[in-house]
Design an enzyme around this catalytic site. Structure first.
Site, PDB file in Angstrom:
ATOM      1  N   GLY A 283       0.799  -1.230   0.000  1.00  0.00           N
ATOM      2  CA  GLY A 283       0.000   0.000   0.000  1.00  0.00           C
ATOM      3  C   GLY A 283       0.824   1.269   0.000  1.00  0.00           C
TER       4      GLY A 283
ATOM      5  CB  THR B  24       0.524   6.226  -2.006  1.00  0.00           C
ATOM      6  OG1 THR B  24       0.764   6.952  -0.805  1.00  0.00           O
ATOM      7  CG2 THR B  24      -0.631   5.255  -1.794  1.00  0.00           C
TER       8      THR B  24
ATOM      9  CG  HIS C   6       6.693   7.223   3.997  1.00  0.00           C
ATOM     10  ND1 HIS C   6       6.928   6.902   2.680  1.00  0.00           N
ATOM     11  CD2 HIS C   6       5.406   6.878   4.236  1.00  0.00           C
ATOM     12  CE1 HIS C   6       5.831   6.403   2.144  1.00  0.00           C
ATOM     13  NE2 HIS C   6       4.885   6.361   3.073  1.00  0.00           N
TER      14      HIS C   6
ATOM     15  CG  HIS D 296       2.620   5.999   7.945  1.00  0.00           C
ATOM     16  ND1 HIS D 296       1.675   6.834   7.374  1.00  0.00           N
ATOM     17  CD2 HIS D 296       3.170   5.313   6.912  1.00  0.00           C
ATOM     18  CE1 HIS D 296       1.648   6.653   6.073  1.00  0.00           C
ATOM     19  NE2 HIS D 296       2.549   5.737   5.751  1.00  0.00           N
TER      20      HIS D 296
HETATM   21  P1  5GP Z   1       2.066   5.577   2.075  1.00  0.00           P
HETATM   22  O1  5GP Z   1       0.679   5.258   1.611  1.00  0.00           O
HETATM   23  O2  5GP Z   1       3.022   5.746   0.917  1.00  0.00           O
HETATM   24  O3  5GP Z   1       2.594   4.678   3.142  1.00  0.00           O
HETATM   25  O4  5GP Z   1       1.942   6.990   2.812  1.00  0.00           O
HETATM   26  C1  5GP Z   1       2.039   8.212   2.173  1.00  0.00           C
HETATM   27  C2  5GP Z   1       1.473   9.239   3.109  1.00  0.00           C
HETATM   28  O5  5GP Z   1       1.862  10.516   2.661  1.00  0.00           O
HETATM   29  C3  5GP Z   1      -0.060   9.247   3.175  1.00  0.00           C
HETATM   30  O6  5GP Z   1      -0.492   9.015   4.516  1.00  0.00           O
HETATM   31  C4  5GP Z   1      -0.438  10.641   2.674  1.00  0.00           C
HETATM   32  O7  5GP Z   1      -1.526  11.193   3.362  1.00  0.00           O
HETATM   33  C5  5GP Z   1       0.841  11.433   2.893  1.00  0.00           C
HETATM   34  N1  5GP Z   1       1.045  12.515   1.946  1.00  0.00           N
HETATM   35  C6  5GP Z   1       0.933  12.442   0.587  1.00  0.00           C
HETATM   36  N2  5GP Z   1       1.229  13.624   0.032  1.00  0.00           N
HETATM   37  C7  5GP Z   1       1.558  14.458   1.067  1.00  0.00           C
HETATM   38  C8  5GP Z   1       1.960  15.841   1.116  1.00  0.00           C
HETATM   39  O8  5GP Z   1       2.096  16.529   0.104  1.00  0.00           O
HETATM   40  N3  5GP Z   1       2.203  16.357   2.354  1.00  0.00           N
HETATM   41  C9  5GP Z   1       2.065  15.613   3.494  1.00  0.00           C
HETATM   42  N4  5GP Z   1       2.312  16.230   4.653  1.00  0.00           N
HETATM   43  N5  5GP Z   1       1.694  14.324   3.475  1.00  0.00           N
HETATM   44  C10 5GP Z   1       1.441  13.757   2.278  1.00  0.00           C
END
Ligand code: 5GP
Ligand code: ZN
Length: 114
Positions: free
Chosen positions: A93, A95, A100, A102
């Site tokens: 998942g 994106t 990173h 969380h």
């Molecule tokens: P992933 O789904 O890749 O584990 O998490 C990506 C996270 O990045 C998501 O929770 C999303 O809300 C966050 N995110 C995406 N674009 C941005 C942005 O431009 N600024 C911030 N602060 N968070 C972002």
């Protein structure tokens, strides 16, 4: 840094973010779409795509990220607990293809996440 990478650009200050921590190697900022009262993303400034792309040379950096997460959780008063999540690639998942972690907390969280 990669000009095409959203999180590289955030870490470089080219795209604004709600920053909560920064040093020479690590950057942390609030998620734009929080899933809990505290939702922080902790990233290396170096462009590493995911845990699947981590190299042996990154061991100290990854350990430092864990201590930053520990300290941020303390600052955010997450003494009742919290969750640390790293999504990897399609089935994980992920994106944004820049490593990173969380840091999620401030409410009771369910497991498994689905
Ligand atoms: P992933 O789904 O890749 O584990 O998490 C990506 C996270 O990045 C998501 O929770 C999303 O809300 C966050 N995110 C995406 N674009 C941005 C942005 O431009 N600024 C911030 N602060 N968070 C972002
Ligand atoms: Zn990047």
């Amino acid at each position: 840094m990669s000009q095409d990478c959203l999180f590289c650009r955030i870490a470089a200050g080219e795209i604004p973010s709600d920053k909560v921590f920064e040093n020479e190697r690590i950057f942390a900022f609030r998620d734009i779409n929080p899933v809990a009262p505290v939702h922080i993303l902790v990233i290396p400034k170096e462009h590493i795509e995911s845990i699947a792309h981590v190299e042996d040379d990154h061991q100290a950096l990854l350990g430092e990220i864990m201590t930053v997460i520990r300290d941020l959780a303390h600052e955010e008063n997450l003494e009742k607990g919290y969750r640390v999540v790293a999504n990897i690639s399609t089935h994980g998942g992920q994106t944004v293809p820049h490593l990173h972690f969380h840091l999620i907390g401030g409410r009771s969280l369910q497991w498994p996440p689905g």
